[in-house]
Design a protein around this motif. Structure first.
Motif, mmCIF file in Angstrom:
data_model
loop_
_atom_site.group_PDB
_atom_site.id
_atom_site.type_symbol
_atom_site.label_atom_id
_atom_site.label_comp_id
_atom_site.label_asym_id
_atom_site.label_seq_id
_atom_site.Cartn_x
_atom_site.Cartn_y
_atom_site.Cartn_z
ATOM 1 N N THR A 284 36.606 32.925 35.039
ATOM 2 C CA THR A 284 36.664 33.927 33.978
ATOM 3 C C THR A 284 37.419 35.157 34.455
ATOM 4 O O THR A 284 37.280 35.586 35.608
ATOM 5 C CB THR A 284 35.247 34.347 33.540
ATOM 6 O OG1 THR A 284 34.530 33.187 33.122
ATOM 7 C CG2 THR A 284 35.296 35.364 32.410
ATOM 8 N N VAL A 285 38.206 35.748 33.538
ATOM 9 C CA VAL A 285 38.927 36.991 33.817
ATOM 10 C C VAL A 285 38.474 38.051 32.826
ATOM 11 O O VAL A 285 38.431 37.807 31.614
ATOM 12 C CB VAL A 285 40.459 36.795 33.704
ATOM 13 C CG1 VAL A 285 41.193 38.125 33.874
ATOM 14 C CG2 VAL A 285 40.936 35.798 34.749
ATOM 15 N N GLY A 286 38.122 39.217 33.324
ATOM 16 C CA GLY A 286 37.726 40.330 32.475
ATOM 17 C C GLY A 286 38.684 41.490 32.648
ATOM 18 O O GLY A 286 39.224 41.709 33.740
ATOM 19 N N ILE B 80 32.085 38.014 41.427
ATOM 20 C CA ILE B 80 33.437 38.578 41.351
ATOM 21 C C ILE B 80 34.178 38.236 42.640
ATOM 22 O O ILE B 80 33.726 38.562 43.744
ATOM 23 C CB ILE B 80 33.388 40.105 41.156
ATOM 24 C CG1 ILE B 80 32.709 40.454 39.838
ATOM 25 C CG2 ILE B 80 34.797 40.711 41.200
ATOM 26 C CD1 ILE B 80 32.438 41.932 39.649
ATOM 27 N N ARG C 257 41.481 44.527 36.272
ATOM 28 C CA ARG C 257 41.190 43.095 36.113
ATOM 29 C C ARG C 257 40.143 42.674 37.141
ATOM 30 O O ARG C 257 40.248 43.010 38.333
ATOM 31 C CB ARG C 257 42.461 42.274 36.291
ATOM 32 C CG ARG C 257 42.217 40.759 36.389
ATOM 33 C CD ARG C 257 43.492 39.978 36.456
ATOM 34 N NE ARG C 257 43.236 38.585 36.810
ATOM 35 C CZ ARG C 257 44.011 37.554 36.474
ATOM 36 N NH1 ARG C 257 45.121 37.769 35.781
ATOM 37 N NH2 ARG C 257 43.702 36.316 36.839
ATOM 38 N N LYS D 149 32.349 37.082 28.497
ATOM 39 C CA LYS D 149 33.121 35.844 28.398
ATOM 40 C C LYS D 149 32.431 34.701 29.131
ATOM 41 O O LYS D 149 32.359 33.563 28.641
ATOM 42 C CB LYS D 149 34.521 36.064 28.963
ATOM 43 C CG LYS D 149 35.427 36.937 28.114
ATOM 44 C CD LYS D 149 36.748 37.197 28.840
ATOM 45 C CE LYS D 149 37.701 38.030 28.001
ATOM 46 N NZ LYS D 149 38.931 38.386 28.754
ATOM 47 N N SER D 150 31.931 34.982 30.331
ATOM 48 C CA SER D 150 31.270 33.949 31.129
ATOM 49 C C SER D 150 29.997 33.447 30.445
ATOM 50 O O SER D 150 29.673 32.255 30.506
ATOM 51 C CB SER D 150 30.929 34.516 32.511
ATOM 52 O OG SER D 150 30.342 33.532 33.327
ATOM 53 N N GLY E 54 32.737 38.674 25.311
ATOM 54 C CA GLY E 54 33.226 39.856 26.012
ATOM 55 C C GLY E 54 33.564 40.963 25.033
ATOM 56 O O GLY E 54 32.790 41.278 24.136
ATOM 57 N N ALA F 28 28.896 39.481 38.184
ATOM 58 C CA ALA F 28 29.549 40.174 37.071
ATOM 59 C C ALA F 28 28.603 41.090 36.319
ATOM 60 O O ALA F 28 29.041 42.020 35.640
ATOM 61 C CB ALA F 28 30.162 39.156 36.108
ATOM 62 N N ALA G 161 34.125 40.480 31.407
ATOM 63 C CA ALA G 161 33.995 39.218 32.147
ATOM 64 C C ALA G 161 32.612 38.609 31.977
ATOM 65 O O ALA G 161 32.479 37.388 31.770
ATOM 66 C CB ALA G 161 34.279 39.473 33.629
ATOM 67 N N ASP H 139 38.236 39.027 38.453
ATOM 68 C CA ASP H 139 38.226 37.562 38.408
ATOM 69 C C ASP H 139 36.888 37.054 38.925
ATOM 70 O O ASP H 139 36.421 37.495 39.991
ATOM 71 C CB ASP H 139 39.350 36.999 39.281
ATOM 72 C CG ASP H 139 40.728 37.260 38.717
ATOM 73 O OD1 ASP H 139 41.363 36.319 38.243
ATOM 74 O OD2 ASP H 139 41.173 38.425 38.750
#
Length: 382
Positions: free
Chosen positions: A45-47, A5, A38, A117-118, A355, A77, A114, A40
């Motif tokens: 990737t953004v969560g 992060i 948020r 998604k990653s 995610g 993350a 995040a 990053d």
């Protein structure tokens, strides 16, 4: 290995109701507020997560944007547990600052989004969850105080949309409450499930209503007293007239453990945006299951919270009710924030998107829904 992060931020967003919801026990809310969190990651990737606003969403955002930076930034993350433990040790057990629970909740949700998604996986699958599919009941801000006739019409409309259960508000007088519940049961029949919510207390002998609800076969009576009166919950529960529910104002699995073990509640309702996040809600779910207590989480305002809620339910294998927001207009559920949970035919489902599967349009949120300071709930004079 999960990506690091590199940034953490939060800000409040507000949507003013065109037509304010009907009054409930805590009054009539002016607007929807929520705190967007948020994170990053170094891999780009953004969560996103939703933290509950309480009566000062800007204060919650400030905690995320200042103190929580050194707790979160630089971690991987997937280090949700480390963030939880440091936050508890430094800010909850020692200082007792409740705003940190809301901040931690939003951060935990954003980290799961995040991380998923990653990894290219839905968060519910990373948590080893069962297929996220559950029956849905109509909750949220709907079905405030009204005449029995208007309530029956509202319930009939929900039934036409596929709902087989809904939550009715009580608290504006015993006769009015009893008339609404009896009318609803007579009109909708035994096949339609009824839940009731007193929103922190009644101004009359609660046991009288509990008797009526028991006769009507209500699933539960939610928050008949403020959370500081656990002894009153225990006494009412001992009468065994109707199951008692609470949890949106109970923070952390430790506190839930005391409520569950004492027999104060038969339905546990943590809110992932208030209790400490997805992982903390899962802890509550396991405690509830171990004691034979139903696990039916409470929801907050946006599609982020709703997706995180069903993710937590899937992670504990719960097939109990998902609380759905059936309001016709909620831009934080199906406009500037969208995706995640699909509610159709009386059921709630999550897909396989990475995610939480929720899309957030930050540019439009900033332009169209700037945050307001202060409480969205006006003072109620009693």
């Amino acid at each position: 290995m999960a990506s690091e992060i590199v940034a953490l931020s939060a800000r409040v967003h507000t949507w003013r109701f065109g037509e304010r919801p009907r009054e409930i026990g805590t009054g009539s809310i002016l607007r929807r507020d929520f705190v967007l969190v948020r994170v990053d990651l170094a891999d780009g990737t953004v969560g996103y997560g939703e933290a509950f606003h309480g009566h000062a969403g800007t204060a919650v955002a400030e905690i995320v944007n200042t103190t929580m930076q050194e707790v979160v930034v630089g971690r991987r993350a997937d280090e949700m547990l480390a963030v939880r433990e440091e936050t508890r040790e430094r800010f909850l057990l020692a200082s007792g600052m409740g705003g940190f629970v809301f901040a931690l909740s939003g951060i935990d949700i954003a980290m799961w989004d995040a991380f998923g998604k990653s990894a290219g996986q839905p968060a519910w699958r990373l948590l080893g969850g069962a297929e996220p599919d559950a029956p849905a009941y109509a909750g949220g801000f709907t079905l405030g105080y009204s005449t029995p006739e208007l309530l029956v019409a509202d319930l009939a409309g929900l039934a036409e949309r596929g709902f087989t259960a809904a939550k009715v508000r009580v608290g504006d007088g015993f006769e009015a409450d009893a008339a609404r519940v009896r009318a609803a049961r007579e009109a909708l029949g035994d096949g339609f499930r009824l839940m009731t919510d007193a929103n922190l207390g009644l101004n009359y002998d609660t046991s009288r209503l509990a008797t009526v609800l028991g006769e009507a076969g209500a699933d539960w009576l939610e928050e008949p007293y403020p959370p500081g009166r656990r002894d009153a919950y225990e006494a009412l529960a001992a009468l065994r007239r109707v199951p008692l529910a609470a949890g949106e104002n109970i923070f952390g699995a430790d506190a839930f453990g005391q409520w569950i073990a004492s027999g104060a509640i038969q339905v546990a309702q943590p809110d992932v945006s208030r209790v400490g996040g997805i992982r903390e809600a899962i802890r509550v779910g396991h405690l509830a299951q171990a004691h034979g207590v139903r696990f039916v989480p409470h929801i907050s305002h946006t599609a982020l919270n709703h997706a995180a809620t069903l993710t937590a339910m899937a992670a504990v294998g719960s097939k109990d009710f998902f609380e759905a927001d059936p309001t016709a207009v909620n831009p934080f559920r199906h406009d500037v924030i969208s995706g995640g949970v699909t509610v159709a035919g009386g059921r709630a489902r999550l897909g396989d998107a990475p995610g939480l599967g929720v899309a957030v349009d930050e540019e439009r949120l900033a332009a169209q829904f700037p945050g307001e300071a202060g409480s969205p709930w006006p003072r109620v004079r009693r």
